[in-house]
Design a protein around this motif. Sequence first.
Motif, short mmCIF file in Angstrom:
data_model
loop_
_atom_site.label_atom_id
_atom_site.label_comp_id
_atom_site.label_asym_id
_atom_site.label_seq_id
_atom_site.Cartn_x
_atom_site.Cartn_y
_atom_site.Cartn_z
N VAL A 147 6.27 -0.52 7.90
CA VAL A 147 6.96 0.93 7.33
C VAL A 147 8.24 0.37 6.32
N GLN A 172 12.54 5.70 4.64
CA GLN A 172 12.01 5.12 5.78
C GLN A 172 11.98 6.15 6.75
N ALA A 176 8.04 7.70 8.38
CA ALA A 176 7.91 7.28 9.73
C ALA A 176 7.67 8.70 10.07
#
Length: 221
Positions: A147, A172, A176
């Motif tokens: 990720v 990020q 996610a």
Amino acid sequence: MRTIALDGPSGAGKSTVAKLVAKQLGIHYVDTGAMYRTLGWYLLQEGVCLSDEAAVEDALSSVSATIQFSGGVQRMYIAGQDVTDLLRAQDVGEAASKIAVYPCVRDKLLGLQRELAVRYDVIMDGRDIGTAVLPDAGVKIYLTASVEERARRRYQELCDKGETGFSQEAIQEEIASRDYRDTHRAIAPLRQAEDAVMVDSTQLTVQEVVDRICTLAGGKV
Ligand code: C5P
């Protein structure tokens, strides 16, 4: 028909890789994310509440998304408008991910996706191609990356385009939460098909991934 199913999470590099594989093998690249984005764009335009499944179904009941290939490049149309160049915006991706959990949305696109694989030799990318759309695909790849690396690439891409106002941390977090939605939805969740080959691109260059897929496809598609 020859088919390559390419699945994986957001930002793993599927579309970059798929375009190059398609060119190398002389087949069509079908981007199914663009189909979800087309419906997402339309619903945002119409001001439909995306958390209201019935409203989404109602708004989509009288409109159809169509696809054309122009010089090998996929173009998306909805309500008579070519929306291809409007689909990469952050809010459109978010909208696509939110509505992709609804059966009415997935059913609407499934027929179109299967029809393309009947008509053309394809590399088709998405989340559920190997598991649900084309379970008999000749080659199945599950392309992933950490990720952190996916957020770093996306951030770099936005910086290269001169788009500011995004932090890598925020990107990020968004990736996610998209991963979570894609892997936890009831219908056609993102997962690696049992017969798919996993390719982790965290430490690989684009060309290394392309070569790997072309080698796997050699003789099989
Ligand atoms: O791949 P892309 O980011 O363009 O896809 C946008 C969204 O559409 C994804 O976050 C995912 O939720 C959804 N999608 C899907 N199934 C596919 C392709 C995309 O659910 N086959």
